[in-house]
Every structure is written in structure tokens, then in C-alpha cells.
Design a protein around this motif. Structure first.
Motif, PDB file in Angstrom:
ATOM      1  N   GLU A  11     -36.598 -14.081  53.226  1.00 57.75           N
ATOM      2  CA  GLU A  11     -37.809 -14.683  52.658  1.00 57.75           C
ATOM      3  C   GLU A  11     -37.980 -14.342  51.181  1.00 57.75           C
ATOM      4  O   GLU A  11     -38.552 -15.115  50.424  1.00 57.75           O
ATOM      5  CB  GLU A  11     -39.046 -14.198  53.436  1.00 57.75           C
ATOM      6  N   ARG A  12     -37.458 -13.172  50.797  1.00 54.49           N
ATOM      7  CA  ARG A  12     -37.612 -12.745  49.405  1.00 54.49           C
ATOM      8  C   ARG A  12     -36.564 -11.688  49.082  1.00 54.49           C
ATOM      9  O   ARG A  12     -36.328 -10.767  49.868  1.00 54.49           O
ATOM     10  CB  ARG A  12     -39.018 -12.188  49.178  1.00 54.49           C
ATOM     11  N   LEU A  13     -35.931 -11.849  47.927  1.00 55.66           N
ATOM     12  CA  LEU A  13     -35.003 -10.850  47.410  1.00 55.66           C
ATOM     13  C   LEU A  13     -35.508 -10.393  46.053  1.00 55.66           C
ATOM     14  O   LEU A  13     -35.624 -11.191  45.120  1.00 55.66           O
ATOM     15  CB  LEU A  13     -33.588 -11.436  47.261  1.00 55.66           C
ATOM     16  N   ASP A  14     -35.843  -9.100  45.952  1.00 52.74           N
ATOM     17  CA  ASP A  14     -36.234  -8.502  44.670  1.00 52.74           C
ATOM     18  C   ASP A  14     -34.978  -7.910  44.033  1.00 52.74           C
ATOM     19  O   ASP A  14     -34.316  -7.050  44.628  1.00 52.74           O
ATOM     20  CB  ASP A  14     -37.280  -7.418  44.889  1.00 52.74           C
ATOM     21  N   LEU A  15     -34.689  -8.366  42.831  1.00 57.36           N
ATOM     22  CA  LEU A  15     -33.438  -8.027  42.175  1.00 57.36           C
ATOM     23  C   LEU A  15     -33.729  -7.392  40.822  1.00 57.36           C
ATOM     24  O   LEU A  15     -34.439  -7.959  39.997  1.00 57.36           O
ATOM     25  CB  LEU A  15     -32.616  -9.308  41.993  1.00 57.36           C
ATOM     26  N   ASP A  16     -33.205  -6.188  40.602  1.00 62.31           N
ATOM     27  CA  ASP A  16     -33.304  -5.520  39.302  1.00 62.31           C
ATOM     28  C   ASP A  16     -31.953  -5.630  38.602  1.00 62.31           C
ATOM     29  O   ASP A  16     -30.913  -5.297  39.186  1.00 62.31           O
ATOM     30  CB  ASP A  16     -33.682  -4.049  39.474  1.00 62.31           C
TER      31      ASP A  16
END
Length: 247
Positions: free
Chosen positions: A200-205
Motif C-alpha cells: 500500500e505504501r513504500l517509504d524510501l530514503d
């Protein structure tokens, strides 16, 4: 057994993004005979859709219909994911192809035996607890149907995986993953996860967005928002509402 190997002009195993050809070998007693050779160009700059179409055409060749073992150098990222979706077991190594065929064949047999043993154990456990379906055997009630395990390969590096946070949400520090070594690039690390979907969501740094990122998200029915985070970027990737994922 048949083994397909991607090689350069001298017959040495090379990477699928390098110039070369696909040669198909068949075991004949104690020797291996080359039974086919095909030109192959896989250009990552053409995008994921073109790569899939090229590999799909290749897999449809008559000489490869009963060949499901492929050897190439440096198989990482999306390539083994795509090839395995077409039914191949992928092995990665370098050196003279014909000198590696016996080792690949041995490891492929060991892989098949291990999968068969694991499936038999799962079926026995399911039968013991009364969860098998009717008709005997493993007809869908206890994990039959080919399995999804992936060959370890000959030196195939382990890909960093995004951390599952729950609720379909994941996080990956791409800068740290790239700094971890192994010769991997952003495409190797991110494409298998993005292509697999189911999040549903990928947080990418990351330090910056690679050039392939935007076009590939569009192909996969994904969207991203980006904001500055210190010296780098924080990117949130989500499925685009109403978008259909490519086959």
C-alpha cells in the motif's frame, strides 16, 4: 537435461545486459552438446515493458520449451524475477560456460530433490492433521503445484528487502542498501519489490532519484511524492488509484 547459457563471443558466461548470445546445451551421456544459439539483446534503457516482451519472445522459442535452467553472469534485480515468472530457474556465475554445466546440473538436481522432499513433508504433515483435500496426494490442499522457492545460485548476491511495517506499509533506506556493497545498483534493489507489488505504501530514503524511477513507476501503475529530507530525499510510493498492474 537442457541448460541455456548467455555467453560472449568466446563462450564465457556474461551478463544479460552485455553483448552476447543465448546458447542451449543438452546433456548426452558424459558430454554436453550445443543444440541452438540465439541472438539476444536486453536493453534496460527501453523500459520494463520492452524487457518483458523480449524475454517472453525468447522463452517461446521451440528449443527452449523443455529448457527451464538458465545460466548468466551477475543475475540480480528484476532479471531473475522476470525469468522465474516464465518458469526458469536462474543460476549466476562466470567462466567458460561448458566448464560450468556439470556443476549447474548437479545443483539443479539437488534443488529439485530438496523441493520434492519439502513438499512431501508438507503433505505428510497436512495428512496427519486432516487438512488434505479429497482424492489423495497433494492436489492443492498441502502446498502442491510447483512451489515458489528460488535457487540460491552460484554466487547470486542477497538483495536487500524493504522492512515490513504492517498494514501493507514498507520502508527502505536505499542509500544504506547501496552502501552495503555487493555490486548492486538502485535498479537491482528496487525493481523486484516494485514489480512484485502487493504493498500500500513504500517509504524510501535516498540521496537522489535514479533516471529510470519515474518511467518505471508509470509502467507499473505506481505514483510517488517526494520531499527534501536533510541532504537527501524522502519518497512515498503508492499504487495509482484505478491503475491496472501490467501482466
Amino acid at each position: 537435461m537442457k541448460i541455456a547459457a548467455y555467453v560472449d563471443q568466446s563462450g564465457h558466461v556474461t551478463g544479460l545486459f552485455s553483448p552476447g548470445s543465448l546458447r542451449v546445451y543438452q546433456s548426452q551421456g558424459d558430454a554436453w552438446a550445443e543444440i541452438g544459439a540465439f541472438a539476444l539483446t536486453v536493453d534496460p534503457a527501453q523500459g520494463l515493458g520492452a524487457m518483458k516482451a523480449r524475454l517472453r519472445d525468447l522463452c517461446a522459442l521451440p528449443e527452449l520449451q523443455d529448457c527451464r535452467v538458465l545460466l548468466a553472469e551477475g543475475l540480480t534485480g528484476i532479471l531473475p524475477t522476470l525469468l522465474e515468472s516464465f518458469g526458469f530457474h536462474c543460476w549466476s556465475s562466470d567462466g567458460y560456460a561448458k566448464a560450468l554445466l556439470d556443476e549447474v546440473a548437479g545443483q539443479e538436481r539437488a534443488r529439485a530433490e530438496a523441493e520434492a522432499a519439502a513438499q512431501a513433508e508438507a503433505c505428510a504433515s497436512a495428512e496427519a492433521c486432516g487438512t488434505t483435500t479429497g482424492g489423495g496426494g497433494c492436489g492443492g490442499g498441502c502446498g502442491g503445484g510447483g512451489g515458489t522457492s528460488r535457487p540460491i545460485g552460484l554466487g547470486l548476491p542477497t538483495l536487500p528487502e524493504p522492512e515490513a511495517l504492517g498494514g501493507g506499509r514498507f520502508h527502505l533506506d536505499l542509500a544504506a542498501a547501496l552502501a552495503g556493497g555487493g555490486g548492486l545498483n538502485s535498479r537491482d534493489i528496487l525493481l523486484p519489490f516494485l514489480h512484485r507489488g502487493g504493498f500500500e505504501r513504500l517509504d524510501l530514503d535516498c540521496d537522489h532519484l535514479p533516471r529510470w524511477f519515474g518511467p518505471t513507476l508509470a509502467e507499473l501503475g505506481l505514483t510517488a511524492t517526494t520531499e527534501a529530507a536533510g541532504a537527501g530525499l524522502h519518497v512515498v510510493v503508492r499504487p495509482r488509484p484505478g491503475a491496472e498492474r501490467p501482466a
